[in-house]
Design a protein around this motif. Structure first.
Motif, PDB file in Angstrom:
ATOM      1  N   ASN A  97       0.979  -1.489  -0.094  1.00 23.06           N
ATOM      2  CA  ASN A  97       0.087   0.083  -0.156  1.00 23.06           C
ATOM      3  C   ASN A  97       1.021   1.140  -0.462  1.00 23.06           C
ATOM      4  OD1 ASN A  97      -2.614   1.863   0.346  1.00 23.06           O
ATOM      5  ND2 ASN A  97      -2.645   1.723   2.621  1.00 23.06           N
ATOM      6  N   GLY A  98       1.488   1.433  -0.759  1.00 26.74           N
ATOM      7  CA  GLY A  98       2.652   2.585  -0.717  1.00 26.74           C
ATOM      8  C   GLY A  98       3.651   2.763  -2.549  1.00 26.74           C
ATOM      9  N   GLY A  99       4.949   2.299  -1.873  1.00 27.10           N
ATOM     10  CA  GLY A  99       5.766   2.623  -2.923  1.00 27.10           C
ATOM     11  C   GLY A  99       7.053   3.538  -3.008  1.00 27.10           C
ATOM     12  N   THR A 100       6.874   4.613  -2.225  1.00 31.65           N
ATOM     13  CA  THR A 100       7.926   5.606  -0.879  1.00 31.65           C
ATOM     14  C   THR A 100       8.576   5.278  -0.103  1.00 31.65           C
ATOM     15  OG1 THR A 100       6.157   7.112  -2.776  1.00 31.65           O
ATOM     16  CG2 THR A 100       8.298   7.837  -1.268  1.00 31.65           C
ATOM     17  N   TYR A 101       9.829   5.232  -0.253  1.00 33.83           N
ATOM     18  CA  TYR A 101      10.464   4.605   0.347  1.00 33.83           C
ATOM     19  C   TYR A 101      10.598   5.782   1.374  1.00 33.83           C
ATOM     20  CZ  TYR A 101      11.680   0.570  -2.067  1.00 33.83           C
ATOM     21  OH  TYR A 101      11.176  -0.672  -2.856  1.00 33.83           O
ATOM     22  N   TYR A 102      10.858   5.654   2.956  1.00 32.37           N
ATOM     23  CA  TYR A 102      10.989   6.807   3.998  1.00 32.37           C
ATOM     24  C   TYR A 102      11.692   5.537   5.116  1.00 32.37           C
ATOM     25  CZ  TYR A 102       6.959   8.538   2.139  1.00 32.37           C
ATOM     26  OH  TYR A 102       5.427   9.321   1.318  1.00 32.37           O
ATOM     27  N   PRO A 103      12.454   6.509   5.376  1.00 32.31           N
ATOM     28  CA  PRO A 103      13.589   6.180   6.817  1.00 32.31           C
ATOM     29  C   PRO A 103      12.930   5.431   8.330  1.00 32.31           C
ATOM     30  CG  PRO A 103      14.569   8.332   6.596  1.00 32.31           C
ATOM     31  CD  PRO A 103      12.952   8.324   6.127  1.00 32.31           C
ATOM     32  N   GLU A 104      11.613   5.393   8.221  1.00 31.49           N
ATOM     33  CA  GLU A 104      10.447   4.642   9.544  1.00 31.49           C
ATOM     34  C   GLU A 104       9.491   4.343   9.305  1.00 31.49           C
ATOM     35  OE1 GLU A 104      10.857   4.650  14.071  1.00 31.49           O
ATOM     36  OE2 GLU A 104       9.695   6.413  13.133  1.00 31.49           O
ATOM     37  N   VAL A 105       8.615   3.873   8.671  1.00 31.89           N
ATOM     38  CA  VAL A 105       7.175   3.704   8.501  1.00 31.89           C
ATOM     39  C   VAL A 105       5.969   3.062   9.097  1.00 31.89           C
ATOM     40  CG1 VAL A 105       7.520   1.478   6.612  1.00 31.89           C
ATOM     41  CG2 VAL A 105       5.328   2.936   6.398  1.00 31.89           C
ATOM     42  N   THR A 106       5.196   3.848   9.333  1.00 24.87           N
ATOM     43  CA  THR A 106       3.802   3.353  10.019  1.00 24.87           C
ATOM     44  C   THR A 106       2.914   2.032   9.784  1.00 24.87           C
ATOM     45  OG1 THR A 106       3.416   4.910  11.138  1.00 24.87           O
ATOM     46  CG2 THR A 106       1.903   3.121  11.964  1.00 24.87           C
ATOM     47  N   MET A 107       3.156   0.934   9.254  1.00 16.45           N
ATOM     48  CA  MET A 107       2.229  -0.150   8.900  1.00 16.45           C
ATOM     49  C   MET A 107       1.403  -0.530  10.191  1.00 16.45           C
ATOM     50  SD  MET A 107       5.770  -1.518   6.185  1.00 16.45           S
ATOM     51  CE  MET A 107       4.454  -2.950   6.012  1.00 16.45           C
ATOM     52  N   GLU A 108       1.086  -1.829   9.577  1.00 18.33           N
ATOM     53  CA  GLU A 108      -0.226  -3.758  10.307  1.00 18.33           C
ATOM     54  C   GLU A 108      -0.850  -3.806   9.104  1.00 18.33           C
ATOM     55  OE1 GLU A 108      -3.748  -0.593  11.149  1.00 18.33           O
ATOM     56  OE2 GLU A 108      -3.901   0.320   9.813  1.00 18.33           O
ATOM     57  N   PHE A 109      -1.375  -4.844   9.759  1.00 21.01           N
ATOM     58  CA  PHE A 109      -1.389  -6.043   9.240  1.00 21.01           C
ATOM     59  C   PHE A 109      -2.500  -5.887   9.442  1.00 21.01           C
ATOM     60  CE2 PHE A 109       1.895  -7.142  12.954  1.00 21.01           C
ATOM     61  CZ  PHE A 109       2.665  -8.611  12.405  1.00 21.01           C
ATOM     62  N   TYR A 110      -2.976  -7.067   7.891  1.00 21.80           N
ATOM     63  CA  TYR A 110      -3.853  -7.003   7.276  1.00 21.80           C
ATOM     64  C   TYR A 110      -4.937  -8.331   7.632  1.00 21.80           C
ATOM     65  CZ  TYR A 110      -2.508  -3.698   3.765  1.00 21.80           C
ATOM     66  OH  TYR A 110      -2.069  -2.421   3.391  1.00 21.80           O
ATOM     67  N   GLY A 111      -6.393  -8.100   7.817  1.00 20.58           N
ATOM     68  CA  GLY A 111      -7.158  -9.245   8.922  1.00 20.58           C
ATOM     69  C   GLY A 111      -7.690  -9.559   7.488  1.00 20.58           C
ATOM     70  N   THR A 112      -8.960  -9.869   8.129  1.00 23.63           N
ATOM     71  CA  THR A 112      -9.227 -12.013   7.311  1.00 23.63           C
ATOM     72  C   THR A 112     -10.219 -10.708   5.966  1.00 23.63           C
ATOM     73  OG1 THR A 112     -10.869 -11.711   8.405  1.00 23.63           O
ATOM     74  CG2 THR A 112      -9.803 -13.088   9.084  1.00 23.63           C
ATOM     75  N   ASP A 113      -9.996  -9.640   6.390  1.00 25.79           N
ATOM     76  CA  ASP A 113     -10.899  -9.002   4.971  1.00 25.79           C
ATOM     77  C   ASP A 113      -9.983  -9.121   3.259  1.00 25.79           C
ATOM     78  OD1 ASP A 113      -8.880  -7.047   5.937  1.00 25.79           O
ATOM     79  OD2 ASP A 113     -10.086  -4.971   5.627  1.00 25.79           O
TER      80      ASP A 113
END
Length: 264
Positions: free
Chosen positions: A233-249
Motif C-alpha cells: 500500500n505504498g511505493g515511496t521509501y522512508y527512514p521509518e513507516v507506520t504499518m499494520e497487518f492486513y486482516g481477514t478482509d
C-alpha cells in the motif's frame, strides 16, 4: 445409649440432606451440568471448557467447534458465554473428534481471525467427558505441529529491484508499537531478522504480536540505515513507516504485512 444413636442418626441425615442440596445446586433444571460451573470432570456426551484472553480473563463470543477425525466433516459450533465458558453437544457413534476455536477481532479498521490455543489437542470420543480449555495467545506455534503457522502475524519482506542487497538475513528490522496491540496491551520494541537467503521462508518474519508498528531497518554489518515502505500500500521509501497487518478482509494474506526495503 439409645439417645446417642438417635443423635448420630439425626446428624447423618443432616449431612445427607446437605449433600443432596449441593448436588441440586450444581445442576440445571433438566439435570445437565451447568457449564458456568466449568466442571473439571466433564460430562458424557458434551464438550465443555473455558476460553480466556492473553491476560487470563474470561473471553466471550469466541467460536469453538469440533471436527471428526474419520469423516473430515466439521461438527457443531458454539460461542463462549460472558464468563468465557461453553458447552457443545457431541454426536454419538461417530468415533473421535478434535476441538478447535477462533475469535474475530476488530482492530484499527480491520477484522482479524485468530486461532485459539487448546490446553489439550488430543482427539476424544463423545463418551469420554472431554474438557478443552482455550486461550487467545499473541505469539506461539499453532497447536498443529505439522503446519508452520503461528498465532502472531507475519511480515513478508521485499527487496527493491534496483538494490543488490541480497543477504536479507543481515538486516535487522525494528518494530515500535504505535498504540496498544490488538489485545489492548502496550507491547514492546522488537528487533527481528528473517532466515538465511535461499532457505524456505527466508523472506518472512513470523509470529509478531498483531498491532500497529513504526518499522525501520538497519544493515547490521555496516550499520547503514535502510529505507522502508508498505509494499502492499505504498511505493515511496522512508527512514521509518507506520504499518499494520492486513486482516481477514484480505483473505489471501490473512494477518500479514509486506515490508519493502532498499539501500539506495
Amino acid at each position: 445409649m439409645s439417645i446417642k444413636i438417635f443423635v448420630r442418626s439425626l446428624a447423618g441425615s443432616a449431612l445427607l440432606t446437605a449433600g443432596l442440596l449441593l448436588a441440586l445446586i450444581s445442576c440445571t433444571g433438566n439435570g445437565e451440568i451447568d457449564p458456568e460451573q466449568n466442571n473439571p470432570d466433564g460430562q458424557s456426551g458434551y464438550l465443555i471448557g473455558k476460553v480466556t484472553d492473553p491476560a487470563g480473563n474470561a473471553l466471550p463470543d469466541a467460536t469453538i467447534f469440533t471436527e471428526n477425525t474419520v469423516y473430515k466433516n466439521r461438527g457443531a459450533e458454539v460461542s463462549s458465554s460472558s464468563e468465557g465458558t461453553y458447552k457443545l453437544s457431541l454426536v454419538a457413534g461417530l468415533g473421535q473428534w478434535t476441538a478447535k476455536g477462533y475469535i474475530l477481532k476488530a482492530y484499527n479498521g480491520h477484522v482479524y481471525k485468530i486461532s485459539l490455543h487448546p490446553d489439550n489437542s488430543e482427539s476424544f470420543a463423545e463418551d469420554e467427558k472431554p474438557v478443552r480449555n482455550f486461550q487467545w495467545k499473541l505469539q506461539g506455534h499453532i497447536a498443529d505441529k505439522s503446519l508452520d503457522l503461528y498465532y502472531g502475524g507475519t511480515a513478508e519482506l521485499y527487496r527493491d529491484l534496483n538494490s543488490e542487497m541480497r543477504d536479507s538475513e543481515n538486516i535487522e528490522f525494528t518494530f515500535r508499537p504505535d498504540g496498544p496491540l490488538i489485545d489492548g496491551s502496550g507491547g514492546i520494541i522488537l528487533k527481528l531478522r528473517c532466515g538465511k537467503s535461499g532457505t524456505p521462508g527466508y523472506n518472512l518474519i513470523k509470529d509478531i504480536p498483531i498491532g500497529r508498528y513504526k518499522v525501520s531497518a538497519v544493515y547490521v554489518p555496516t550499520g547503514q540505515s535502510l529505507r522502508v515502505t508498505d509494499a502492499w500500500n505504498g511505493g515511496t521509501y522512508y527512514p521509518e513507516v507506520t504499518m499494520e497487518f492486513y486482516g481477514t478482509d484480505q483473505s489471501y494474506r490473512s494477518n500479514q504485512m509486506g515490508i519493502g526495503y532498499t539501500d539506495l
